[in-house]
Design a protein around this motif. Sequence first.
Motif, mmCIF file in Angstrom:
data_model
loop_
_atom_site.group_PDB
_atom_site.id
_atom_site.type_symbol
_atom_site.label_atom_id
_atom_site.label_comp_id
_atom_site.label_asym_id
_atom_site.label_seq_id
_atom_site.Cartn_x
_atom_site.Cartn_y
_atom_site.Cartn_z
ATOM 1 N N ALA A 40 -24.681 3.251 -13.612
ATOM 2 C CA ALA A 40 -24.212 3.833 -12.347
ATOM 3 C C ALA A 40 -22.683 3.915 -12.310
ATOM 4 O O ALA A 40 -22.116 4.870 -11.775
ATOM 5 C CB ALA A 40 -24.730 3.007 -11.182
ATOM 6 N N ALA A 41 -22.010 2.906 -12.881
ATOM 7 C CA ALA A 41 -20.546 2.942 -12.912
ATOM 8 C C ALA A 41 -20.070 4.066 -13.835
ATOM 9 O O ALA A 41 -19.149 4.821 -13.500
ATOM 10 C CB ALA A 41 -19.996 1.596 -13.376
ATOM 11 N N ASP A 42 -20.718 4.171 -14.997
ATOM 12 C CA ASP A 42 -20.372 5.215 -15.959
ATOM 13 C C ASP A 42 -20.543 6.607 -15.331
ATOM 14 O O ASP A 42 -19.715 7.494 -15.509
ATOM 15 C CB ASP A 42 -21.270 5.063 -17.202
ATOM 16 C CG ASP A 42 -21.034 6.153 -18.219
ATOM 17 O OD1 ASP A 42 -20.104 5.987 -19.036
ATOM 18 O OD2 ASP A 42 -21.751 7.172 -18.195
ATOM 19 N N ALA A 43 -21.610 6.764 -14.558
ATOM 20 C CA ALA A 43 -21.874 8.067 -13.925
ATOM 21 C C ALA A 43 -20.776 8.433 -12.928
ATOM 22 O O ALA A 43 -20.543 9.608 -12.662
ATOM 23 C CB ALA A 43 -23.226 8.029 -13.217
ATOM 24 N N ARG A 44 -20.093 7.423 -12.389
ATOM 25 C CA ARG A 44 -19.011 7.700 -11.443
ATOM 26 C C ARG A 44 -17.650 7.764 -12.139
ATOM 27 O O ARG A 44 -16.616 7.761 -11.484
ATOM 28 C CB ARG A 44 -18.994 6.635 -10.342
ATOM 29 C CG ARG A 44 -20.147 6.786 -9.364
ATOM 30 C CD ARG A 44 -20.192 5.683 -8.354
ATOM 31 N NE ARG A 44 -21.355 5.812 -7.475
ATOM 32 C CZ ARG A 44 -21.344 6.476 -6.315
ATOM 33 N NH1 ARG A 44 -20.245 7.058 -5.902
ATOM 34 N NH2 ARG A 44 -22.439 6.553 -5.586
ATOM 35 N N GLY A 45 -17.658 7.765 -13.475
ATOM 36 C CA GLY A 45 -16.418 8.010 -14.211
ATOM 37 C C GLY A 45 -15.740 6.776 -14.775
ATOM 38 O O GLY A 45 -14.649 6.860 -15.336
ATOM 39 N N VAL A 46 -16.350 5.613 -14.619
ATOM 40 C CA VAL A 46 -15.770 4.386 -15.173
ATOM 41 C C VAL A 46 -15.963 4.370 -16.689
ATOM 42 O O VAL A 46 -17.028 4.734 -17.186
ATOM 43 C CB VAL A 46 -16.448 3.148 -14.530
ATOM 44 C CG1 VAL A 46 -16.040 1.873 -15.251
ATOM 45 C CG2 VAL A 46 -16.122 3.076 -13.048
ATOM 46 N N ASP A 47 -14.921 3.960 -17.427
ATOM 47 C CA ASP A 47 -15.024 3.850 -18.887
ATOM 48 C C ASP A 47 -15.471 2.446 -19.268
ATOM 49 O O ASP A 47 -14.766 1.471 -18.972
ATOM 50 C CB ASP A 47 -13.662 4.135 -19.546
ATOM 51 C CG ASP A 47 -13.290 5.607 -19.480
ATOM 52 O OD1 ASP A 47 -14.054 6.376 -18.866
ATOM 53 O OD2 ASP A 47 -12.244 5.970 -20.049
ATOM 54 N N ILE A 48 -16.596 2.334 -19.937
ATOM 55 C CA ILE A 48 -17.063 1.035 -20.423
ATOM 56 C C ILE A 48 -16.771 0.985 -21.920
ATOM 57 O O ILE A 48 -17.248 1.831 -22.682
ATOM 58 C CB ILE A 48 -18.569 0.854 -20.150
ATOM 59 C CG1 ILE A 48 -18.811 0.853 -18.643
ATOM 60 C CG2 ILE A 48 -19.078 -0.442 -20.778
ATOM 61 C CD1 ILE A 48 -20.259 1.039 -18.259
ATOM 62 N N ILE A 49 -15.924 0.027 -22.313
ATOM 63 C CA ILE A 49 -15.474 -0.023 -23.705
ATOM 64 C C ILE A 49 -15.908 -1.342 -24.328
ATOM 65 O O ILE A 49 -15.400 -2.413 -23.978
ATOM 66 C CB ILE A 49 -13.952 0.189 -23.778
ATOM 67 C CG1 ILE A 49 -13.638 1.596 -23.274
ATOM 68 C CG2 ILE A 49 -13.448 0.024 -25.208
ATOM 69 C CD1 ILE A 49 -12.282 1.759 -22.720
ATOM 70 N N GLN A 50 -16.864 -1.261 -25.245
ATOM 71 C CA GLN A 50 -17.399 -2.467 -25.880
ATOM 72 C C GLN A 50 -16.610 -2.766 -27.156
ATOM 73 O O GLN A 50 -15.850 -1.941 -27.639
ATOM 74 C CB GLN A 50 -18.880 -2.266 -26.191
ATOM 75 C CG GLN A 50 -19.679 -1.850 -24.954
ATOM 76 C CD GLN A 50 -21.165 -1.697 -25.220
ATOM 77 O OE1 GLN A 50 -21.876 -2.677 -25.347
ATOM 78 N NE2 GLN A 50 -21.624 -0.462 -25.307
ATOM 79 N N ASN A 51 -16.823 -3.952 -27.690
ATOM 80 C CA ASN A 51 -16.107 -4.409 -28.877
ATOM 81 C C ASN A 51 -14.592 -4.273 -28.715
ATOM 82 O O ASN A 51 -13.890 -3.772 -29.596
ATOM 83 C CB ASN A 51 -16.560 -3.623 -30.122
ATOM 84 C CG ASN A 51 -18.024 -3.843 -30.395
ATOM 85 O OD1 ASN A 51 -18.490 -4.993 -30.416
ATOM 86 N ND2 ASN A 51 -18.767 -2.769 -30.567
ATOM 87 N N CYS A 52 -14.107 -4.672 -27.583
ATOM 88 C CA CYS A 52 -12.683 -4.550 -27.276
ATOM 89 C C CYS A 52 -12.249 -5.847 -26.591
ATOM 90 O O CYS A 52 -12.412 -6.010 -25.389
ATOM 91 C CB CYS A 52 -12.457 -3.333 -26.369
ATOM 92 S SG CYS A 52 -10.728 -3.073 -25.946
ATOM 93 N N GLU A 53 -11.737 -6.779 -27.388
ATOM 94 C CA GLU A 53 -11.393 -8.098 -26.857
ATOM 95 C C GLU A 53 -9.955 -8.120 -26.353
ATOM 96 O O GLU A 53 -9.044 -7.655 -27.042
ATOM 97 C CB GLU A 53 -11.581 -9.158 -27.956
ATOM 98 C CG GLU A 53 -11.279 -10.562 -27.459
ATOM 99 C CD GLU A 53 -11.602 -11.633 -28.488
ATOM 100 O OE1 GLU A 53 -12.143 -11.296 -29.566
ATOM 101 O OE2 GLU A 53 -11.306 -12.809 -28.211
ATOM 102 N N VAL A 54 -9.769 -8.658 -25.171
ATOM 103 C CA VAL A 54 -8.416 -8.808 -24.634
ATOM 104 C C VAL A 54 -7.767 -10.021 -25.287
ATOM 105 O O VAL A 54 -8.324 -11.121 -25.285
ATOM 106 C CB VAL A 54 -8.450 -8.961 -23.102
ATOM 107 C CG1 VAL A 54 -7.083 -9.357 -22.567
ATOM 108 C CG2 VAL A 54 -8.908 -7.660 -22.454
ATOM 109 N N THR A 55 -6.570 -9.810 -25.882
ATOM 110 C CA THR A 55 -5.898 -10.905 -26.584
ATOM 111 C C THR A 55 -4.607 -11.328 -25.888
ATOM 112 O O THR A 55 -3.994 -12.311 -26.271
ATOM 113 C CB THR A 55 -5.565 -10.484 -28.029
ATOM 114 O OG1 THR A 55 -4.830 -9.249 -27.980
ATOM 115 C CG2 THR A 55 -6.829 -10.272 -28.845
ATOM 116 N N GLY A 56 -4.214 -10.571 -24.880
ATOM 117 C CA GLY A 56 -3.001 -10.941 -24.152
ATOM 118 C C GLY A 56 -2.905 -10.158 -22.851
ATOM 119 O O GLY A 56 -3.481 -9.075 -22.729
ATOM 120 N N ILE A 57 -2.216 -10.745 -21.872
ATOM 121 C CA ILE A 57 -1.992 -10.053 -20.604
ATOM 122 C C ILE A 57 -0.493 -9.814 -20.467
ATOM 123 O O ILE A 57 0.302 -10.743 -20.595
ATOM 124 C CB ILE A 57 -2.527 -10.884 -19.415
ATOM 125 C CG1 ILE A 57 -4.050 -11.053 -19.536
ATOM 126 C CG2 ILE A 57 -2.169 -10.223 -18.080
ATOM 127 C CD1 ILE A 57 -4.663 -11.976 -18.505
#
Lengths: 416, 93
Positions: free
Chosen positions: A194-211
């Motif tokens: 449902a989020a994807d259908a509203r234009g949200v990008d879901i990106i897997q295999n993408c680890e956050v390593t810093g903020i």
Amino acid sequence: MKKYSLYGLIRNSFNHQENWPRVWRSLQPKVEYDVIIVGAGGHGLATAYYLAKEHGVTNVAVLEKGYVGGGSVGRNTTIVRSNYLWDETSYLYEMSMKLWEGLSQELNFNLMFSQRGVLNLFHNEQEKRDTARRVNSNRLNGIDAELLNTEQVKKLVPILNTSPDARYPVLGASLQRRGGTARHDAVAWGFARAADARGVDIIQNCEVTGIRIEGGQVTGVDTTRGIIKARKVAVAVAADTSTLASMAGLRLPIDTHPLQALVSEPIKPVMHTVVMSNAVHAYVSQTDKGELIIGAGIDHYNGFGMRGSYSIIEGTMEAVVDVFPIFSRLRLLRHWAGSVDICPDASPIISKTHVKGLYFNCGWGTGGFKATPGSGWVYAYTIARDQPHPLNEPFSIERFTTGYLIDEHGAAAVAH
Amino acid sequence: MLLISCPWCGPREESEFSYGGEAHIVRPKDPDALSDLEWADYLFMRNNPSGRYLERWLHAAGCRRWFNAERDTVSYKIKSVYKISDPAPRGDE
């Protein structure tokens, strides 16, 4: 989004059900987003969905180090209820319960939400008084709750050992009829779709390593797939919360513990409600496939290893077999652990931080699954408006400084 | 189940022990002098690392003495145990 319907099911049966489109898109991350949500679990995906639906914020990425639904949302025991003691908590969970009640239709995804009732057993006089207090508190807050005696419990669940000679005699139970279970994987997939259908990008295999923070304002995140810019970063990573917090120089009142669960071989329907017991650290329900799902209490040491100690499940199974003698010869098919992030007061944190544009949603401990839609809803509000909703205002990080804790340890009808 | 070496009793099963959380948190000498923020940091805030961790254990069903352990919170391997009064062991890094 292709709408799921009976008509579609029949039409695709002519193609051997092979022509279904992808449930969500597979994407490369963009250079910049309005909002980055870290963690594509239930809470992160629900947040993305409500950001798009309620606030029109669709330039959103949900970054996931593994795959959608691979964390705690796929490892819990699927129980949904809202019978918490304190006002702040019960309002939050009841709001979530109301969202659950229309969610399958809203998401056009079968969450197998089943309001089969949740029983919380009590085994001694003190627990009985505590339960009566909680039932009264629930009713005053408009949440359905009933206090049952031994005979009424036995009528609902005939396989319970209600002998007065039992190690854990069943003196009665509280019952929330609107409580029940939902299929946990479907919750993650439904929100993702449902989020994807509203234009949200879901990106897997993408680890956050810093903020990345400049002058007290978030500017983006470093990931295993490069730098992604955003003025708002919202963390919803459960067990790994402290790791993410340390990237922003924050310390949080959270310890991560293993929490174990087991599934039995499938049997014919013997239990049509969820049965929980605080005193014996066990909760049991039967799936539509016939398996029993059994949840244990936490392992007491800090652990991220997705496994716990045998002594914990041994204690749980001893109690379960005493309460349900009929289960004694069942074989257990699967056993696993998740990692849960626990606050000192067993209540969650859904909060802004002193870093502008950085938000944390964490500390759900052993009870996050039932809160998934409500948590996402209030978190989306907090992110979109940069201020908490009245429902999550009491759950700010500041409560550990002001001392306004919301102590649901033991009060919340379940062992933490 | 963890096999934990009590510094006084030797290796025993985990079920004999109770857990004390993060080690080396020093109680402030003069709590009245602290701000609410500093007091909250002492009382509630924890490092909770994924990896090397220094933690306290109590041999509750044994000698009833506290001690510290250096353990990995992912592999659960205990690298060393040491007395409460000993300094924190140095990390590998």
